[in-house]
Write an enzyme that holds these catalytic residues in place. Structure first.
Site, mmCIF file in Angstrom:
data_model
loop_
_atom_site.group_PDB
_atom_site.id
_atom_site.type_symbol
_atom_site.label_atom_id
_atom_site.label_comp_id
_atom_site.label_asym_id
_atom_site.label_seq_id
_atom_site.Cartn_x
_atom_site.Cartn_y
_atom_site.Cartn_z
ATOM 1 N N GLY A 33 -19.217 47.354 -45.083
ATOM 2 C CA GLY A 33 -19.892 47.921 -46.073
ATOM 3 C C GLY A 33 -19.210 48.100 -47.288
ATOM 4 N N HIS A 34 -17.751 48.263 -47.100
ATOM 5 C CA HIS A 34 -16.874 48.248 -48.242
ATOM 6 C C HIS A 34 -16.696 46.918 -48.821
ATOM 7 C CE1 HIS A 34 -15.338 52.073 -46.254
ATOM 8 N NE2 HIS A 34 -15.722 52.527 -47.293
ATOM 9 N N GLN A 145 -25.764 52.354 -50.970
ATOM 10 C CA GLN A 145 -27.016 53.221 -50.739
ATOM 11 C C GLN A 145 -26.725 53.817 -49.359
ATOM 12 O OE1 GLN A 145 -29.705 53.589 -52.593
ATOM 13 N NE2 GLN A 145 -30.909 54.677 -50.990
ATOM 14 N N GLN A 150 -25.308 60.765 -53.141
ATOM 15 C CA GLN A 150 -24.254 60.742 -53.935
ATOM 16 C C GLN A 150 -24.337 59.572 -54.962
ATOM 17 O OE1 GLN A 150 -20.008 60.157 -52.326
ATOM 18 N NE2 GLN A 150 -20.469 58.028 -52.610
HETATM 19 P P1 AMP Z 1 -16.449 56.052 -48.266
HETATM 20 O O1 AMP Z 1 -15.104 55.281 -48.180
HETATM 21 O O2 AMP Z 1 -16.961 56.335 -47.109
HETATM 22 O O3 AMP Z 1 -16.289 57.252 -49.228
HETATM 23 O O4 AMP Z 1 -17.466 55.159 -49.045
HETATM 24 C C1 AMP Z 1 -17.142 54.297 -50.065
HETATM 25 C C2 AMP Z 1 -18.232 53.511 -50.509
HETATM 26 O O5 AMP Z 1 -18.776 52.838 -49.666
HETATM 27 C C3 AMP Z 1 -19.278 54.551 -51.156
HETATM 28 O O6 AMP Z 1 -20.063 54.050 -52.403
HETATM 29 C C4 AMP Z 1 -20.217 54.225 -49.842
HETATM 30 O O7 AMP Z 1 -21.861 54.731 -50.143
HETATM 31 C C5 AMP Z 1 -20.144 52.991 -49.539
HETATM 32 N N1 AMP Z 1 -20.353 52.722 -48.113
HETATM 33 C C6 AMP Z 1 -20.178 53.346 -46.905
HETATM 34 N N2 AMP Z 1 -20.606 52.740 -45.914
HETATM 35 C C7 AMP Z 1 -21.292 51.862 -46.340
HETATM 36 C C8 AMP Z 1 -22.248 50.908 -45.742
HETATM 37 N N3 AMP Z 1 -22.419 50.731 -44.261
HETATM 38 N N4 AMP Z 1 -23.049 50.108 -46.539
HETATM 39 C C9 AMP Z 1 -22.924 50.003 -47.819
HETATM 40 N N5 AMP Z 1 -22.166 50.918 -48.665
HETATM 41 C C10 AMP Z 1 -21.522 51.726 -47.679
#
Ligand code: AMP
Length: 274
Positions: A33-34, A145, A150
């Site tokens: 995702g990242h 998304q 958020q």
């Molecule tokens: P986090 O590291 O969990 O704080 O997330 C950092 C960014 O990655 C945020 O913008 C999240 O929405 C995005 N993010 C986390 N998981 C996913 C995913 N499975 N698909 C798309 N974006 C993601």
């Protein structure tokens, strides 16, 4: 070009340089995702800065701040492979200096849906995101998304506070079986990993229906059959996160949050009601 690792403000300023920059804020433990966020950022600007910071402000006292996965070396490898220009990974003391008083209030929208279960969470998120915007001074910032409320709140902050930064979103990246990718998935035992599929299955069941009541009933039927503790299942306006009425038309977000064992997971689907 070699990846620059900036641990303080001075190094960050040097690493940022001049010209158009895209920022990808993360808490690390990077997954596909990242990577998708970074790829989108690369398409939007020639230079990408990834921040890796587990933000204490957005965790409640009984949440998983201390056990949140920290995998910096692997994360840096991901950033190298994805052509990131700089990683900003400050210590907590670098981000929050003593005597701190002023922070961002997320308003009413920060107290509903996810905010009901996590009081203060969105104040913490918006405060760190605004600080990262001020430190990195990106032209565009990219968010997932996956964290739909958020993303909506960051768009709201950009509009309400006149931030000169474009906010971009990307769709949720999923495992082949539908589980939304999350740094927290690594907490799940094999059995819990199976149970967790109920979230994405519930969203698919809801998405196959056409009216708010039927959408929620179909999703709830899947969740009722699963061994999890539901926090919420809501159908909301994507911009305000207010629950939609039965006659609502347009885009809506079906959002779910549940604990599987001790791991809290969230997921959502964007639906179109006509
Ligand atoms: P986090 O590291 O969990 O704080 O997330 C950092 C960014 O990655 C945020 O913008 C999240 O929405 C995005 N993010 C986390 N998981 C996913 C995913 N499975 N698909 C798309 N974006 C993601």
């Amino acid at each position: 070009m070699e990846l620059i690792v900036a641990r303080n403000r001075a190094d960050l300023v040097k690493a940022r340089g001049e010209g158009r920059v895209a920022l990808v804020p993360t808490m690390g433990a990077l997954h596909e995702g990242h990577r998708a966020l970074i790829r989108e950022a690369r398409a939007l600007a020639p230079r990408v800065v990834v921040s890796i910071f587990v933000n204490p402000l957005q965790f409640g006292p009984s949440e998983d701040f201390s056990r949140y996965p920290r995998t910096l070396e692997a994360d840096l490898d991901v950033c190298r492979a994805e052509g990131v220009r700089a990683v900003f990974t400050p210590a907590a003391g670098e981000m929050y200096q003593s005597g701190r008083q002023v922070s961002v209030s997320s308003g009413h929208m920060g107290t509903i849906v996810e905010g009901t279960v996590r009081p203060g969470h969105f104040d913490g998120v918006l405060t760190v995101v605004l600080k990262l915007f001020n430190l990195v001074q990106p032209d565009v910032a990219v968010f997932g998304q996956k964290d739909a409320q958020q993303l909506a709140m960051i768009r709201r902050m950009a509009a309400d506070l006149d931030l000169p930064i474009e906010i971009a979103g990307i769709p949720t990246v999923r495992e082949p079986d539908g589980l939304a990718m999350s740094s927290r998935n690594r907490y799940l035992s094999p059995g819990e990993r199976q149970t967790a599929l109920a979230l994405s299955r519930a969203l698919s069941a809801g998405a196959a229906e056409f009216t708010p009541a039927r959408i929620k009933a179909a999703a709830r039927a899947v969740l009722d059959g699963a061994d999890l503790a539901l926090d919420y299942l809501v159908l909301v306006d994507p911009a305000t996160f207010a629950e939609v009425g039965e006659s609502y038309t347009g885009e809506a977000v079906l959002a779910v949050a549940a604990k599987v064992g001790s791991t809290r997971l969230i997921d959502n689907a964007v639906l179109r009601l006509s």
